[in-house]
Motif scaffolding. Structure first.
Motif, PDB file in Angstrom:
ATOM      1  N   ARG A   1      -7.036   3.172 -10.349  1.00  0.00           N
ATOM      2  CA  ARG A   1      -6.976   2.483 -10.739  1.00  0.00           C
ATOM      3  C   ARG A   1      -6.728   1.201  -9.816  1.00  0.00           C
ATOM      4  O   ARG A   1      -6.710  -0.150  -9.924  1.00  0.00           O
ATOM      5  CB  ARG A   1      -5.605   2.199 -11.615  1.00  0.00           C
ATOM      6  CG  ARG A   1      -6.031   2.946 -12.850  1.00  0.00           C
ATOM      7  CD  ARG A   1      -4.900   2.807 -13.982  1.00  0.00           C
ATOM      8  NE  ARG A   1      -3.345   3.403 -13.640  1.00  0.00           N
ATOM      9  CZ  ARG A   1      -3.296   4.466 -14.063  1.00  0.00           C
ATOM     10  NH1 ARG A   1      -4.002   5.398 -14.933  1.00  0.00           N
ATOM     11  NH2 ARG A   1      -1.755   4.906 -13.869  1.00  0.00           N
ATOM     12  N   ARG A   2      -5.464   1.541  -9.081  1.00  0.00           N
ATOM     13  CA  ARG A   2      -5.855   0.490  -7.669  1.00  0.00           C
ATOM     14  C   ARG A   2      -6.773  -0.006  -6.686  1.00  0.00           C
ATOM     15  O   ARG A   2      -6.707  -1.164  -7.101  1.00  0.00           O
ATOM     16  CB  ARG A   2      -4.719   1.265  -7.175  1.00  0.00           C
ATOM     17  CG  ARG A   2      -4.355  -0.183  -5.155  1.00  0.00           C
ATOM     18  CD  ARG A   2      -3.137   1.009  -4.833  1.00  0.00           C
ATOM     19  NE  ARG A   2      -3.279  -0.235  -3.849  1.00  0.00           N
ATOM     20  CZ  ARG A   2      -2.218   0.471  -3.118  1.00  0.00           C
ATOM     21  NH1 ARG A   2      -1.253   1.702  -2.588  1.00  0.00           N
ATOM     22  NH2 ARG A   2      -1.035  -0.280  -1.623  1.00  0.00           N
TER      23      ARG A   2
ATOM     24  N   ASP B   1      -8.751  -2.100 -10.419  1.00  0.00           N
ATOM     25  CA  ASP B   1      -8.353  -3.358 -11.359  1.00  0.00           C
ATOM     26  C   ASP B   1      -8.518  -4.284 -10.558  1.00  0.00           C
ATOM     27  O   ASP B   1      -8.052  -4.279  -9.831  1.00  0.00           O
ATOM     28  CB  ASP B   1      -7.316  -2.625 -11.474  1.00  0.00           C
ATOM     29  CG  ASP B   1      -6.562  -1.805 -12.560  1.00  0.00           C
ATOM     30  OD1 ASP B   1      -8.208  -1.234 -13.379  1.00  0.00           O
ATOM     31  OD2 ASP B   1      -5.850  -1.284 -13.735  1.00  0.00           O
TER      32      ASP B   1
ATOM     33  N   ILE C   1      -5.613   6.085  -0.275  1.00  0.00           N
ATOM     34  CA  ILE C   1      -5.466   6.138  -1.821  1.00  0.00           C
ATOM     35  C   ILE C   1      -5.700   7.525  -2.823  1.00  0.00           C
ATOM     36  O   ILE C   1      -4.732   7.907  -3.784  1.00  0.00           O
ATOM     37  CB  ILE C   1      -5.646   4.948  -2.181  1.00  0.00           C
ATOM     38  CG1 ILE C   1      -5.028   3.870  -1.820  1.00  0.00           C
ATOM     39  CG2 ILE C   1      -5.512   4.692  -3.828  1.00  0.00           C
ATOM     40  CD1 ILE C   1      -5.333   2.089  -1.931  1.00  0.00           C
TER      41      ILE C   1
ATOM     42  N   TYR D   1     -11.314  -7.458   2.642  1.00  0.00           N
ATOM     43  CA  TYR D   1     -11.337  -8.652   2.234  1.00  0.00           C
ATOM     44  C   TYR D   1     -11.908  -9.792   2.190  1.00  0.00           C
ATOM     45  O   TYR D   1     -12.099 -10.017   3.412  1.00  0.00           O
ATOM     46  CB  TYR D   1     -10.077  -8.809   2.177  1.00  0.00           C
ATOM     47  CG  TYR D   1      -9.288  -7.356   1.496  1.00  0.00           C
ATOM     48  CD1 TYR D   1      -8.010  -7.105   0.825  1.00  0.00           C
ATOM     49  CD2 TYR D   1      -8.300  -7.131   2.858  1.00  0.00           C
ATOM     50  CE1 TYR D   1      -7.445  -6.620   0.062  1.00  0.00           C
ATOM     51  CE2 TYR D   1      -7.970  -5.674   2.097  1.00  0.00           C
ATOM     52  CZ  TYR D   1      -7.239  -5.234   1.001  1.00  0.00           C
ATOM     53  OH  TYR D   1      -5.962  -4.581   0.832  1.00  0.00           O
TER      54      TYR D   1
ATOM     55  N   HIS E   1       4.837  -2.375   4.640  1.00  0.00           N
ATOM     56  CA  HIS E   1       4.680  -2.776   3.379  1.00  0.00           C
ATOM     57  C   HIS E   1       4.811  -3.951   3.017  1.00  0.00           C
ATOM     58  O   HIS E   1       4.382  -4.050   1.446  1.00  0.00           O
ATOM     59  CB  HIS E   1       4.574  -1.926   2.332  1.00  0.00           C
ATOM     60  CG  HIS E   1       4.236  -0.350   2.975  1.00  0.00           C
ATOM     61  ND1 HIS E   1       2.861  -0.148   3.389  1.00  0.00           N
ATOM     62  CD2 HIS E   1       4.839   0.803   3.960  1.00  0.00           C
ATOM     63  CE1 HIS E   1       2.542   1.477   3.243  1.00  0.00           C
ATOM     64  NE2 HIS E   1       3.681   1.823   3.997  1.00  0.00           N
TER      65      HIS E   1
ATOM     66  N   ASP F   1      -6.392  -6.873 -10.842  1.00  0.00           N
ATOM     67  CA  ASP F   1      -5.260  -7.421 -10.754  1.00  0.00           C
ATOM     68  C   ASP F   1      -5.061  -7.120  -9.318  1.00  0.00           C
ATOM     69  O   ASP F   1      -3.619  -6.713  -9.092  1.00  0.00           O
ATOM     70  CB  ASP F   1      -4.261  -7.502 -11.311  1.00  0.00           C
ATOM     71  CG  ASP F   1      -4.320  -8.264 -12.848  1.00  0.00           C
ATOM     72  OD1 ASP F   1      -5.216  -9.512 -12.919  1.00  0.00           O
ATOM     73  OD2 ASP F   1      -4.441  -7.879 -14.108  1.00  0.00           O
ATOM     74  N   ALA F   2      -5.131  -5.819  -8.916  1.00  0.00           N
ATOM     75  CA  ALA F   2      -5.380  -5.010  -7.528  1.00  0.00           C
ATOM     76  C   ALA F   2      -6.411  -5.388  -6.730  1.00  0.00           C
ATOM     77  O   ALA F   2      -6.543  -6.312  -5.753  1.00  0.00           O
ATOM     78  CB  ALA F   2      -5.000  -2.719  -7.721  1.00  0.00           C
ATOM     79  N   MET F   3      -6.773  -3.803  -6.092  1.00  0.00           N
ATOM     80  CA  MET F   3      -8.079  -4.395  -5.182  1.00  0.00           C
ATOM     81  C   MET F   3      -9.239  -4.518  -5.076  1.00  0.00           C
ATOM     82  O   MET F   3      -9.918  -4.743  -5.321  1.00  0.00           O
ATOM     83  CB  MET F   3      -7.946  -3.848  -4.094  1.00  0.00           C
ATOM     84  CG  MET F   3      -6.754  -2.858  -3.055  1.00  0.00           C
ATOM     85  SD  MET F   3      -6.673  -1.852  -2.852  1.00  0.00           S
ATOM     86  CE  MET F   3      -7.798  -1.331  -0.987  1.00  0.00           C
TER      87      MET F   3
END
Length: 342
Positions: free
Chosen positions: A312-313, A316, A45, A222, A239, A318-320
């Motif tokens: 941001r990914r 954030d 990323i 995770y 994906h 709401d992401a990771m």
């Protein structure tokens, strides 16, 4: 043996054995990373992710007393992207660490080993099938999205009796069944849930080694921080979510990490544990926003937007940023490590 062959009959196969066979076939046959693959991991990323983990390793080495040599190891190195970015950063910012480290990669896939060799060249001292074959001595280990691919068992209560999830094949299709089984005591006390024996064994081995020989291991993966997963098995193909039982070996099978069990196994072996903390907070403490801003200064507008979106990914909520956690297993003589101190 392909996983479809392993469960070709009607006899139930334990979920962990099914998952292990499926993932072994999956990683042996393909390069799953990137937009052309099935999923994108943090090193793909943004380059800043690997750079910051390289500098994290250099800071840990200093806290260890700068032993020479020191083993720098990665579990599940993918294409070698993370380590290439890490080595570039430490060569510039921590040349003494770069000179003394000996890079060892734990990778079972011949296809991915070839990709790592292309990316890292002569920087790799050796490849290993198993962490237990890493040479002795002070160790700094990094494992990003490694634990979630280790096989799990799942236990539940049915009709007042303990049962374990298994897989059978009928008419070329696979389905879940349950079979009689006795769960570990901690799962029994919780009333059921998932067990990753491989992750517990790895944490216990690392805990004993780091307590005796010095060093630290960093895991990013995770899973909730304080809850044992109950039914988290998932498959990803192209994906997108997929059926874990459809065409085993053609999708990546993962499950949430039981951070409490990992931490308990490491502590019982003599190590200290720091975290878990959300990945977003961990990377913010390491300086991901600042590093991204530096990279954007001389980047083309499109590249700068991509770098900012990548940061941001990773951070954030709401992401990771919340779902992924960072946890360190380390020599108990070490202080709070970068990213874990408030």
């Amino acid at each position: 043996m392909r996983p479809t062959q392993a469960i070709a009959g009607s006899a139930p196969v334990r979920l962990d054995r099914f998952m292990a066979d499926a993932n072994a076939a999956y990683y042996a046959a393909r390069d799953p990373f990137g937009r052309a693959g099935d999923f994108i991991t943090a090193p793909e990323i943004t380059q800043a992710f690997g750079e910051l983990l390289g500098l994290w390793a250099a800071a840990v080495w200093e806290e260890m007393g700068a032993p020479a040599p020191v083993i720098l190891a990665e579990l599940g190195p993918g294409r070698g992207t993370l380590m290439a970015d890490a080595l570039r950063a430490v060569a510039r910012a921590a040349p003494r660490f770069r000179d003394t480290l000996r890079l060892h990669l734990v990778e079972t896939s011949p296809r991915l080993r070839a990709a790592q060799a292309d990316r890292l060249g002569g920087a790799v001292a050796a490849w290993h099938e198993d962490p237990l074959s890493l040479p002795p001595g002070p160790l700094i280990l990094i494992a990003n999205e490694f634990l979630d691919a280790l096989p799990i068992r799942r236990f539940l209560r049915e009709g007042g009796a303990w049962r374990e999830v298994a897989v059978v094949s009928e008419g070329g299709r696979h389905r879940f069944v349950t079979v009689p089984a006795e769960p570990p005591e901690d799962i029994r006390a919780l009333g059921g849930g998932e067990v990753c024996e491989a992750a517990r064994d790895l944490a216990a081995w690392l805990g004993a080694r780091l307590a005796a020989s010095g060093g630290a291991a960093l895991f990013l993966d995770y899973g909730p921080a304080d809850v044992t997963p109950v039914d988290s098995l998932q498959a990803v193909r192209g994906h997108a979510r997929a059926d874990p039982l459809e065409s085993p070996g053609s999708a990546d099978l993962t499950a949430h990490v039981d951070w409490r069990a990992v931490a308990a196994a490491a502590r019982a072996a003599g190590a200290a544990v720091q975290g878990p903390v959300p990945q977003g907070e961990f990377l913010r403490r390491l300086g991901l926003p600042e590093r991204t801003a530096i990279l954007c200064r001389n980047a083309a507008p499109g590249v700068a937007r991509s770098l900012q979106a990548g940061a941001r990914r990773l951070m954030d909520p709401d992401a990771m940023g919340l779902l992924v956690k960072a946890l360190a297993v380390c020599d108990p003589r070490l202080p709070l490590l970068p990213g874990f101190a408030p």
